[in-house]
Design an enzyme around this catalytic site. Structure first.
Site, PDB file in Angstrom:
ATOM      1  N   ASP A  21      12.793  -6.347  31.507  1.00  0.00           N
ATOM      2  CA  ASP A  21      12.488  -5.075  32.165  1.00  0.00           C
ATOM      3  C   ASP A  21      12.318  -5.208  33.673  1.00  0.00           C
ATOM      4  O   ASP A  21      11.874  -4.267  34.334  1.00  0.00           O
ATOM      5  CB  ASP A  21      11.257  -4.420  31.528  1.00  0.00           C
ATOM      6  CG  ASP A  21      10.021  -5.284  31.639  1.00  0.00           C
ATOM      7  OD1 ASP A  21      10.163  -6.524  31.750  1.00  0.00           O
ATOM      8  OD2 ASP A  21       8.906  -4.731  31.616  1.00  0.00           O
ATOM      9  N   ASP A  40      13.374 -10.853  34.162  1.00  0.00           N
ATOM     10  CA  ASP A  40      13.279 -10.686  32.710  1.00  0.00           C
ATOM     11  C   ASP A  40      13.861  -9.361  32.230  1.00  0.00           C
ATOM     12  O   ASP A  40      14.451  -8.605  33.017  1.00  0.00           O
ATOM     13  CB  ASP A  40      11.822 -10.830  32.262  1.00  0.00           C
ATOM     14  CG  ASP A  40      10.995  -9.621  32.670  1.00  0.00           C
ATOM     15  OD1 ASP A  40      11.351  -8.951  33.651  1.00  0.00           O
ATOM     16  OD2 ASP A  40       9.988  -9.339  31.984  1.00  0.00           O
ATOM     17  N   SER A  53      10.171  -6.207  27.158  1.00  0.00           N
ATOM     18  CA  SER A  53      10.199  -7.176  28.243  1.00  0.00           C
ATOM     19  C   SER A  53      10.988  -8.439  27.940  1.00  0.00           C
ATOM     20  O   SER A  53      12.187  -8.378  27.671  1.00  0.00           O
ATOM     21  CB  SER A  53       8.765  -7.498  28.646  1.00  0.00           C
ATOM     22  OG  SER A  53       8.740  -8.261  29.805  1.00  0.00           O
ATOM     23  N   HIS A  54      10.301  -9.585  27.912  1.00  0.00           N
ATOM     24  CA  HIS A  54      11.007 -10.865  27.760  1.00  0.00           C
ATOM     25  C   HIS A  54      11.395 -11.159  26.311  1.00  0.00           C
ATOM     26  O   HIS A  54      12.070 -12.141  26.049  1.00  0.00           O
ATOM     27  CB  HIS A  54      10.123 -11.996  28.275  1.00  0.00           C
ATOM     28  CG  HIS A  54       8.808 -12.069  27.569  1.00  0.00           C
ATOM     29  ND1 HIS A  54       7.790 -11.176  27.822  1.00  0.00           N
ATOM     30  CD2 HIS A  54       8.367 -12.885  26.594  1.00  0.00           C
ATOM     31  CE1 HIS A  54       6.770 -11.455  27.036  1.00  0.00           C
ATOM     32  NE2 HIS A  54       7.074 -12.486  26.281  1.00  0.00           N
ATOM     33  N   LYS A  67       4.085  -5.548  38.109  1.00  0.00           N
ATOM     34  CA  LYS A  67       4.679  -6.719  38.728  1.00  0.00           C
ATOM     35  C   LYS A  67       6.146  -6.396  38.997  1.00  0.00           C
ATOM     36  O   LYS A  67       6.696  -5.486  38.396  1.00  0.00           O
ATOM     37  CB  LYS A  67       4.488  -7.960  37.877  1.00  0.00           C
ATOM     38  CG  LYS A  67       4.895  -7.850  36.411  1.00  0.00           C
ATOM     39  CD  LYS A  67       4.375  -9.070  35.649  1.00  0.00           C
ATOM     40  CE  LYS A  67       4.820  -9.095  34.192  1.00  0.00           C
ATOM     41  NZ  LYS A  67       4.036  -8.242  33.305  1.00  0.00           N
ATOM     42  N   ASP A  90      10.305  -6.983  35.634  1.00  0.00           N
ATOM     43  CA  ASP A  90       9.035  -7.136  36.342  1.00  0.00           C
ATOM     44  C   ASP A  90       8.662  -8.590  36.616  1.00  0.00           C
ATOM     45  O   ASP A  90       7.718  -8.860  37.330  1.00  0.00           O
ATOM     46  CB  ASP A  90       7.890  -6.394  35.624  1.00  0.00           C
ATOM     47  CG  ASP A  90       7.720  -6.806  34.182  1.00  0.00           C
ATOM     48  OD1 ASP A  90       8.464  -7.677  33.704  1.00  0.00           O
ATOM     49  OD2 ASP A  90       6.826  -6.233  33.512  1.00  0.00           O
ATOM     50  N   ARG A  91       9.406  -9.522  36.038  1.00  0.00           N
ATOM     51  CA  ARG A  91       9.075 -10.927  36.295  1.00  0.00           C
ATOM     52  C   ARG A  91      10.140 -11.594  37.119  1.00  0.00           C
ATOM     53  O   ARG A  91      11.281 -11.138  37.191  1.00  0.00           O
ATOM     54  CB  ARG A  91       9.018 -11.704  34.999  1.00  0.00           C
ATOM     55  CG  ARG A  91       7.983 -11.250  34.087  1.00  0.00           C
ATOM     56  CD  ARG A  91       8.146 -12.095  32.874  1.00  0.00           C
ATOM     57  NE  ARG A  91       7.303 -11.597  31.843  1.00  0.00           N
ATOM     58  CZ  ARG A  91       6.573 -12.384  31.082  1.00  0.00           C
ATOM     59  NH1 ARG A  91       6.625 -13.676  31.256  1.00  0.00           N
ATOM     60  NH2 ARG A  91       5.827 -11.852  30.165  1.00  0.00           N
TER      61      ARG A  91
HETATM   62  C1  VG1 Z   1       2.490 -12.276  28.483  1.00  0.00           C
HETATM   63  C2  VG1 Z   1       2.025 -12.979  29.747  1.00  0.00           C
HETATM   64  C3  VG1 Z   1       1.261 -12.018  30.636  1.00  0.00           C
HETATM   65  C4  VG1 Z   1       2.122 -10.779  30.932  1.00  0.00           C
HETATM   66  C5  VG1 Z   1       2.566 -10.155  29.618  1.00  0.00           C
HETATM   67  C6  VG1 Z   1       3.468  -8.961  29.802  1.00  0.00           C
HETATM   68  O1  VG1 Z   1       1.366 -11.855  27.741  1.00  0.00           O
HETATM   69  O2  VG1 Z   1       1.211 -14.087  29.421  1.00  0.00           O
HETATM   70  O3  VG1 Z   1       0.899 -12.672  31.820  1.00  0.00           O
HETATM   71  O4  VG1 Z   1       1.410  -9.834  31.679  1.00  0.00           O
HETATM   72  O5  VG1 Z   1       3.267 -11.123  28.836  1.00  0.00           O
HETATM   73  O6  VG1 Z   1       4.549  -9.264  30.614  1.00  0.00           O
HETATM   74  P1  VG1 Z   1       0.818 -12.645  26.460  1.00  0.00           P
HETATM   75  O7  VG1 Z   1      -0.287 -11.805  25.921  1.00  0.00           O
HETATM   76  O8  VG1 Z   1       1.973 -12.812  25.534  1.00  0.00           O
HETATM   77  O9  VG1 Z   1       0.355 -13.967  26.973  1.00  0.00           O
HETATM   78  V1  VG1 Z   1       6.040  -8.508  30.357  1.00  0.00           V
HETATM   79  O10 VG1 Z   1       7.044  -8.994  31.562  1.00  0.00           O
HETATM   80  O11 VG1 Z   1       6.292  -8.912  28.797  1.00  0.00           O
HETATM   81  O12 VG1 Z   1       5.672  -6.833  30.419  1.00  0.00           O
HETATM   82 CO    CO Z   2       8.570  -7.880  31.745  1.00  0.00          CO
END
Ligand code: VG1
Ligand code: CO
Length: 542
Positions: A278, A276, A112-113, A375, A280-281
């Site tokens: 992947d 982001d 993801s990010h 998302k 989803d954000r």
């Molecule tokens: C973070 C965010 C959470 C989100 C998760 C995955 O998690 O706070 O809201 O669902 O990333 O998003 P954490 O445990 O680091 O706070 V993604 O777009 O990385 O799949």
């Molecule tokens: Co993501």
């Protein structure tokens, strides 16, 4: 031909908030990815002959692990794999494919990010037949399996030509390489009033979309430029790169600052958005106004009926616990359910499946609906565009009117990244130990009303998830929340979430950090952030 390879367990293959994430050098060790994928398959039942969707965000290792996953799916008896062309498939598009083609599940390769590249991050997540992230019951079973695994199965077949759309075979299993954009774009056209958006754009409304060299580029180009008529160049950084151009594909005020500055400038576009790694954000910025993700959820919920898919109204609104309470007041006004879940999209799945919630959101720039079970960054952008087109007002005016009607939740998240794991655990432990003593204590003009460690009782399946974050709630409705990130790959990240509710419109133009100053000082004091972590300021403020 199938081979059975003997292997030994690796430590630490525990899925976090969103799948298993590790540094590439960890993932590249012989058998590492294979062990995890086999552990996923070993934790599933009755998948023989069924379909598995596979794709990823295009980051470094994506292609290699996709070939491995395809060969392992064949060796383990799946009937078919559907894989995105070039190995590309955004997380929401994967969710859509699973649902639309009634697949058994899906494997999404993404961190993801988190940044990508030979020394950066890689990840694997498993999604179930509803299209959503595997619930804790399954991720726990996968983890238990990784501790015992002693063999995996893999086909000896050649690699599949991932870049050529078509149908192939790996032993007895069919592999379909499909265009990753087509079905997703069709879904978006069903949900939204493309005609209205198109004519707004034709009328001169300018958008800028930053795909951050990640997976959303091809989707945004097709939808925003080709189908909605935004001029070429409206979508930037649209080629998915293995290292995201060396940046963090994290759409926030730090990593998408260039886009933010552009939209804020005098002759900048009317609306800006970024997504982001992947897809989803989303980050959305209106001309002259940054829209916090928590506000975005509330405003989208209040206006969703303006889009065809939601004109019948919403069943309910769900938000993750640290997300501001702005959406709750919209739910109250609409007379619909409001749900508060732990962080991570997997907790929304049951509410969506049961028809209890229609819109969901997280403060971390994630919003989505019951159209998929993830998302969805572009979905949020399109819902905003649909609302802007129908209301014919600027995002600036819409946000200000929303605050005037519902009050404003000043909100910020302070992240302390890369702190020592022991220090982070010590800090959280000490906070938990003093929770029961906090109610009634004061700090400046704040009085603690309640303090707890959030536990979620799933109203659908009755499961309980404990230790989901420390909440300190004040008499005024303000809150401070502390939790540790479950997506990082080195050290620990402390997240401090700060929220202050202001009903008075005369006080809606204040500076966020100044408004939250007392809460920030309280958080620092009560958790002893400086003494315990040696940090006197957060790494990232969003
Ligand atoms: C973070 C965010 C959470 C989100 C998760 C995955 O998690 O706070 O809201 O669902 O990333 O998003 P954490 O445990 O680091 O706070 V993604 O777009 O990385 O799949
Ligand atoms: Co993501």
């Amino acid at each position: 031909m199938t081979k059975t390879i003997s292997t030994k367990p690796f430590d630490g293959q525990k899925p976090g908030t969103s799948g298993l994430r590790k540094k590439v050098p960890v993932f590249s060790q012989p058998h590492y990815a294979e062990n995890f994928i086999q552990s996923v398959f070993d934790s599933l039942e009755d998948y023989k002959g069924k379909t598995l969707v596979i794709g990823g965000d295009g980051r470094y290792l994506n292609r290699e692990v996709i070939q491995t996953a395809i060969k392992m799916a064949a060796a383990n008896g799946f009937g078919k794999v559907m894989v995105g062309q070039g190995g590309i498939l955004s997380t929401p598009a994967a969710s859509n494919m699973i649902r639309k083609y009634q697949a058994f599940g899906g494997i999404i390769l993404s961190a993801s990010h988190n940044p990508g590249g030979p020394d950066e991050d890689f990840g694997i997540k498993y999604n179930t037949a509803n299209g959503g992230p595997a619930p804790e019951r399954i991720t726990d079973a996968i983890y238990e399996r990784t501790k015992l695994i002693d063999r995996y199965r893999i086909s000896e077949a050649d690699d599949v030509p991932l870049d050529e759309i078509g149908s192939y075979h790996v032993d007895d299993m069919e592999v379909e390489v499909f265009d990753p954009v087509t079905d997703y774009a069709a879904l978006m056209e069903e949900l939204f009033d493309f005609e209205a958006i198109r004519s707004t754009i034709a009328g001169g409304f300018r958008i800028a979309f930053d795909a951050m060299s990640a997976v959303t580029g091809p989707y945004a180009r097709e939808i925003l430029e080709n189908r909605l008529g935004a001029p070429e160049g409206s979508v930037r950084n649209f080629v998915p790169l293995e290292d995201f151009g060396g940046h963090h594909p994290d759409p926030n005020l730090v990593h998408a600052k260039a886009l933010y500055d552009e939209v804020m400038s005098e002759d900048g576009p009317d609306f800006g958005a970024a997504s982001d790694g992947d897809g989803d954000r989303n980050m959305v910025v209106g001309k002259g106004i940054f829209i916090t993700p928590s506000d975005s959820l509330a405003i989208l919920a209040a206006n969703a009926h303006l889009a065809p898919a939601y004109k019948v109204g919403l069943a309910g609104i769900a938000r993750s616990m640290p997300t501001s309470q702005a959406a709750d007041r919209v739910a109250e006004k609409l007379g619909i359910g409001a749900y508060e879940t732990p962080t991570g999209w997997k907790f929304f799945g049951n509410l969506l499946d049961a028809g209890k919630a229609t819109l969901c959101g997280e403060e971390s720039f994630g919003t989505g609906s019951n159209h998929v079970r993830e998302k969805d960054g572009l979905w949020a952008v399109l819902l905003w565009l649909n609302i802007l087109a129908v209301r014919g007002e600027s995002a600036f005016d819409i946000v200000k009117k929303h605050w005037a009607e519902y009050g404003r939740n000043y909100y910020s998240r302070h992240d302390y990244e890369g702190i020592e794991t022991d220090a982070a655990n010590g800090l959280m432990g000490a906070l938990r130990d003093k929770l029961s003593t906090l109610p009634g204590t004061t700090f400046g003009d704040l009085t603690v009303k309640e303090a707890d460690d959030f536990a979620y009782h799933d109203p659908v399946d009755g499961s309980v998830s404990k230790n989901q974050g420390v909440r300190i709630m004040f008499e005024t409705g303000s809150r401070v929340v502390f939790r540790l990130s479950g997506t990082g790959t080195s050290g620990a990240t402390l997240r401090v979430y700060l929220e202050h509710f202001e009903p008075d419109p005369a006080r809606h133009e204040d500076d966020t950090q100044e408004t939250l100053a007392t809460l920030i000082a309280y958080a620092e004091h009560i958790a002893g952030i400086r003494e315990r972590t040696g940090r006197d300021a957060p790494t990232v403020i969003t």
